[in-house]
Design a protein around this motif. Structure first.
Motif, PDB file in Angstrom:
ATOM      1  N   PRO A 381       0.813  -1.224   0.000  1.00 56.56           N
ATOM      2  CA  PRO A 381       0.000   0.000   0.000  1.00 56.56           C
ATOM      3  C   PRO A 381       0.837   1.261   0.000  1.00 56.56           C
ATOM      4  O   PRO A 381       0.541   2.203  -0.731  1.00 56.56           O
ATOM      5  N   LYS A 384       2.315   1.809  -3.421  1.00 59.47           N
ATOM      6  CA  LYS A 384       1.271   2.177  -4.371  1.00 59.47           C
ATOM      7  C   LYS A 384       0.873   3.637  -4.166  1.00 59.47           C
ATOM      8  O   LYS A 384       0.742   4.406  -5.118  1.00 59.47           O
ATOM      9  N   ALA A 385       0.750   4.021  -2.893  1.00 58.31           N
ATOM     10  CA  ALA A 385       0.399   5.417  -2.595  1.00 58.31           C
ATOM     11  C   ALA A 385       1.449   6.358  -3.176  1.00 58.31           C
ATOM     12  O   ALA A 385       1.118   7.389  -3.759  1.00 58.31           O
ATOM     13  N   VAL A 417      -5.524   0.601  -9.094  1.00 57.82           N
ATOM     14  CA  VAL A 417      -6.191   1.184  -7.940  1.00 57.82           C
ATOM     15  C   VAL A 417      -7.626   0.672  -7.876  1.00 57.82           C
ATOM     16  O   VAL A 417      -8.319   0.628  -8.890  1.00 57.82           O
ATOM     17  N   GLN A 421     -11.186   3.375  -3.783  1.00 60.73           N
ATOM     18  CA  GLN A 421     -10.068   4.304  -3.662  1.00 60.73           C
ATOM     19  C   GLN A 421     -10.098   5.304  -4.813  1.00 60.73           C
ATOM     20  O   GLN A 421      -9.782   6.474  -4.636  1.00 60.73           O
ATOM     21  N   PHE A 444      -4.658   5.116   0.801  1.00 59.49           N
ATOM     22  CA  PHE A 444      -4.048   3.790   0.640  1.00 59.49           C
ATOM     23  C   PHE A 444      -3.626   3.145   1.950  1.00 59.49           C
ATOM     24  O   PHE A 444      -3.679   1.952   2.100  1.00 59.49           O
TER      25      PHE A 444
END
Ligand code: ZN
Length: 600
Positions: A381, A384-385, A417, A421, A444
């Motif tokens: 996470p 990814k954020a 995503v 989100q 995230f």
């Protein structure tokens, strides 16, 4: 700042519209009119007419028409007062005092003087390049693949290795010390006097869009020379970040093709130009400015960024993209293989290969996504954020709402995503408000609640050694990756491998990096071992089953995103392959077998 109306009317009469238009369009006499193919729309038959008696032009094809001022405004993409100045210049008519602007006039006089000196200097440097002393310089240019014709087109010159040869020449032509210093062609000495700024260098003149030499870049001939490129300082004629190199030669082709290729260095422009790619401009090292983008925007509304492929080039390209988007201009990006710049690439691979790759340039958003995904694991996470954070500014900068949504969807698919989100993130980019980094993080990294299956399975495993011995070897990393409790499962595996006891302390230590997981520990450890071992084992199996179903669902959702991506890219083969994969997964999902039987 405006001109007296009487002057404008006189000027229109004095300026010969045929002669002025002829600088841009090959007019041929046809009766009382002059005729040519229209410069403002594509055509083969000439429907563009100039009538000298009426002092007007008109195109029967695209219906553009007007006075000589309208023609220059359209052609040069300048304002009315600027068009008047240009026409006056071309017609050799002196400008009257601008109404109420003395400082402007003074600055213009200074600027004209600098340009005059620049012209003298440039002519002299060009002559030096042809001298005997410059044999090795000409040889160097030849080795770099630059023909004589190209050197002439770009007016390359050679500044001999002398402290005062140029100054002496300019003084002989009548330049005073003050003028010399203002021009930046010399460097002032503290103790008075000055010396030539450019010594022992190949000279690349920089022209404004009208073709006047406003500044120079000098490339050293000494392999250890520092700096490699020496540039003119700012002068009354030259303000950094206001001009683009090569534009005076390429603007017509940029207008004709409807897009400009933006490159970094002198040779990145000169070499492709020599090979027939003529819709380029170069930003010359400094970060691209809004003014430069506006300038190129006069001629085309699409820009293809073709910077170096190395890390610095990629960073510069990203900054350029943001600046270009902010001016509402469409951007594509071309990254050449092996970090090549356009100069190297064309010399090694030929221009047709360059043109082929140019045709395959990515929309800016794809380039940004590729950069954001590089070296990141989207299953984490936090990473990814970070990737989303890096991408959002390039979506926020898009002015057109429909396009913004389109780019947003592409980015969300590309970064995998999830749906909820996306909704939150869209809220964040929809407005033009500046980036709120923590808001992206929140979307995230907010503590995801563990599912019932995760919590139950962990509770059973923590409480019973025998169950762990049976179940843990059956679990694959993919079963728990991406779950809120993934860290606890990993900790159990590690402790089992190390044959260590399961205690609160041991688990806390192993999950310290993921506070959300650590928070769950007390609740798990409070569980008593189940009374019936068989029942507990069956419960474990069904929990593992549930985890695998969840994983399948996640995979299916991810495939959907990738299908959408392939669809948009028009890659039908890839899309078909992904659709088959998705079908396969959906089938597996509906025939789902419990893990105990799966192996048999
Ligand atoms: Zn036309």
């Amino acid at each position: 700042m405006r001109f007296p109306q009487t002057f404008i009317e006189d000027l229109k009469r004095q300026a010969d519209i045929v002669r002025i238009v002829q600088d841009y369009v090959p007019l041929k006499k046809a009766g009382t009119n002059w005729r040519a193919p229209c410069p403002f729309h594509k055509e083969t038959k000439p429907s563009f007419n100039v009538n000298p008696a009426k002092e007007m032009f008109f195109c029967f094809g695209c219906h553009k028409g007007g006075t000589v001022f309208n023609f220059i405004m359209e052609m040069e993409r300048v304002t009315f007062p600027e068009a008047i100045k240009l026409v006056a210049e071309k017609a050799g008519v002196p400008l009257p005092q601008m109404i109420d602007d003395d400082r402007f006039e003074a600055r213009r006089r200074d600027s004209d003087q600098v340009i005059e000196l620049n012209q003298w200097a440039l002519q002299w440097w060009q002559d030096q390049l042809q001298s005997r002393a410059a044999t090795s310089v000409r040889q160097y240019l030849k080795e770099r693949g630059i023909t004589d014709e190209t050197a002439n087109t770009f007016r390359l010159g050679f500044a001999p290795d002398s402290w005062d040869a140029l100054s002496t020449h300019l003084r002989q032509k009548g330049a005073g010390q003050e003028q010399l210093e203002k021009s930046g062609l010399v460097v002032k000495k503290d103790e008075g006097g000055s010396y030539d700024r450019f010594r022992g260098r190949i000279i690349f003149p920089v022209f404004d869009v009208q073709g006047k030499p406003i500044a120079f870049g000098g490339r050293t001939l000494d392999p250890d020379g520092d700096p490699k490129y020496l540039n003119s300082p700012e002068t009354p004629a030259y303000i950094k970040g206001r001009n683009l190199y090569g534009l005076h030669l390429t603007r017509d082709e940029i207008r004709r093709q409807g897009f400009a290729i933006l490159v970094e260095g002198y040779l990145d422009l000169i070499i492709p130009f020599q090979h027939g790619v003529r819709n380029l401009v170069a930003s010359l090292g400094t970060a691209l400015t809004a003014e430069q983008v506006k300038l190129v925007g006069r001629f085309a509304h699409k820009v293809l960024v073709n910077y170096d492929g190395d890390r610095a080039g990629v960073q510069a390209a990203k900054r350029a993209i943001e600046t270009i988007l902010a001016e509402d201009i469409e951007v594509k990006v071309l990254v050449l293989p092996d970090n090549a710049d356009p100069d190297d690439f064309i010399r090694n691979n030929g221009v047709s290969e360059y043109n082929r790759r140019r045709g395959e340039a990515q929309p800016h958003i794809q380039f940004v996504i590729d950069q954001a995904v590089r070296d990141r694991n989207l299953n984490t996470p936090a990473e990814k954020a970070a990737a989303v954070e890096e991408t959002l500014p390039f979506i926020r900068a898009v002015r057109n709402r429909i396009q913004k949504r389109e780019y947003f969807d592409i980015a969300m698919d590309g970064l995998r995503v999830q749906r909820e989100q996306r909704r939150e993130l869209w809220h964040q980019v929809r407005g033009a408000a500046s980036a709120d980094v923590t808001a992206v993080q929140r979307v995230f990294v907010k503590p995801e609640r563990p599912t019932v299956a995760e919590e139950k399975l962990l509770g059973l495993l923590v409480a019973n050694d025998e169950l762990r011995k049976i179940i843990l070897p059956r679990l694959e990393p993919a079963d728990t990756d991406g779950l809120a409790t993934a860290a606890i499962f990993r900790a159990l595996q590690q402790l089992a491998t190390a044959e260590k006891e399961i205690t609160f302390e041991a688990l806390s230590e192993a999950t310290a990096e993921t506070p959300a997981a650590a928070e769950l520990l007390p609740r798990l450890l409070i569980n008593e071992p189940a009374e019936s071992f068989d029942e507990a084992l069956a419960d474990c199996d069904s929990c593992v089953n549930a985890l695998r179903l969840m994983k399948l669902d996640r995979d299916i959702e991810e495939l959907s995103a990738r299908i959408a991506e392939a669809d948009r890219a028009g890659e039908s083969e890839r899309r078909d392959r992904l659709v088959m994969e998705k079908l396969e997964l959906s089938k597996r999902r509906s025939n789902f077998l419990p893990p105990g039987n799966a192996a048999n």
